[in-house]
Design an enzyme around this catalytic site. Structure first.
Site, PDB file in Angstrom:
ATOM      1  N   HIS A  37      46.576 -22.015  12.325  1.00 27.73           N
ATOM      2  CA  HIS A  37      46.689 -23.428  11.959  1.00 27.73           C
ATOM      3  C   HIS A  37      45.944 -23.764  10.683  1.00 27.73           C
ATOM      4  O   HIS A  37      46.499 -24.361   9.760  1.00 27.73           O
ATOM      5  CB  HIS A  37      46.160 -24.297  13.101  1.00 27.73           C
ATOM      6  CG  HIS A  37      46.241 -25.759  12.804  1.00 27.73           C
ATOM      7  ND1 HIS A  37      45.253 -26.430  12.101  1.00 27.73           N
ATOM      8  CD2 HIS A  37      47.192 -26.671  13.070  1.00 27.73           C
ATOM      9  CE1 HIS A  37      45.603 -27.696  11.961  1.00 27.73           C
ATOM     10  NE2 HIS A  37      46.771 -27.876  12.536  1.00 27.73           N
ATOM     11  N   HIS A  70      52.135 -27.171  22.474  1.00 25.81           N
ATOM     12  CA  HIS A  70      51.586 -27.247  21.116  1.00 25.81           C
ATOM     13  C   HIS A  70      50.693 -26.049  20.800  1.00 25.81           C
ATOM     14  O   HIS A  70      49.807 -25.713  21.587  1.00 25.81           O
ATOM     15  CB  HIS A  70      50.765 -28.544  21.023  1.00 25.81           C
ATOM     16  CG  HIS A  70      50.241 -28.868  19.671  1.00 25.81           C
ATOM     17  ND1 HIS A  70      48.973 -29.359  19.481  1.00 25.81           N
ATOM     18  CD2 HIS A  70      50.805 -28.804  18.442  1.00 25.81           C
ATOM     19  CE1 HIS A  70      48.778 -29.593  18.192  1.00 25.81           C
ATOM     20  NE2 HIS A  70      49.881 -29.258  17.537  1.00 25.81           N
TER      21      HIS A  70
END
Ligand code: G3P
Ligand code: MG
Length: 244
Positions: free
Chosen positions: A55, A13
């Site tokens: 992100h 991730h």
């Protein structure tokens, strides 16, 4: 399930973004050291349309920058430190561009799931540019799995590079998600792990779609999902779960 599925079960991730700064090349290198051969990462656009990894909608948490990256050109973003916030050994690690990730993945035989993570209002532009760039950079290689929580971004990716496989990300099973996935021509649905159970996996498989989950950091949960037939597990815990 009629389509062949060539992606590894275990997916690191945000690169491998807990033990190294998320979404940087350093995090990809760390995932490789732990045996991972597939990654998820988050893609945005600079003001001048360069695809790079980040992100958040703002720069503060994971870089030395401030404000929205959508208001800044890549020339300025490329000078930021995206590693010092994590820990001293990663000081001066830069933000990563999509083309660097393409080179890394292809040099090391790694698969990728590119999450299109547009800044607000940038959904269509980001989906279009990231998909077009991904198709160019991965030509002849295992194609990236393109995903997004934003159907508009995924629709733009479909229109720009219809040949790239797509996955709809779901943090809840909102009204109309199944029909939206149909319209987007997905090959996979990727949910928060607590939404996924055997019945949903079977429903997705019956439609010919793969079932993936994020972000599983617990061995017992991973074992249950594997027993239920899950096709992909996105994890932060690269030192505890998955390949070694
Ligand atoms: O792509 C799956 C996962 O990354 C979604 O959550 O917030 O980490 O991008 P987030
Ligand atoms: Mg993500």
């Amino acid at each position: 399930m009629n389509t062949p599925w060539l992606y590894p079960l275990w997916i690191a991730h945000r690169g491998a973004g807990k033990l190294a700064p998320e979404n940087t090349l350093a995090s990809f290198r760390l995932g490789l050291q732990h045996g991972f051969r597939a990654y998820e990462c988050d893609l945005k656009l600079s003001r001048d349309g360069q695809a790079f990894l980040l992100h958040d909608d703002t720069l503060e948490r994971t870089s030395s920058g401030q404000g929205s990256p959508a208001d800044q050109d890549w020339a300025a973003l490329s000078r930021l430190d995206a590693g010092a916030w994590h820990s001293p050994p990663f000081t001066a690690e830069p933000l990563a561009r999509l083309e660097q990730i393409a080179a890394f993945c292809q040099a090391n035989g790694c698969a990728i799931n590119i999450e299109i993570k547009p800044c607000p209002g940038e959904e269509t532009r980001t989906g279009t540019v990231v998909a077009r760039e991904a198709a160019r950079l991965w030509a002849g290689a295992l194609p990236p799995l393109m995903s997004s929580f934003k159907p508009e971004a995924l629709a733009a990716a479909r229109d720009a590079a219809p040949e790239l496989p797509r996955g709809l990300l779901l943090d809840k099973l909102w009204e109309g998600w199944f029909e939206a996935a149909e319209a987007l021509g997905v090959v996979a649905v990727i949910t928060n792990y607590w939404l996924m159970d055997k019945a949903l996996i079977e429903r997705l498989h019956a439609r010919g779609w793969r079932a993936l989950v994020y972000t599983v950091n617990d061995a017992a949960i991973a074992e249950r999902l594997i027993a239920d037939g899950i096709d992909g597990i996105i994890t932060d815990a690269v030192d505890q779960l998955g390949p070694a």
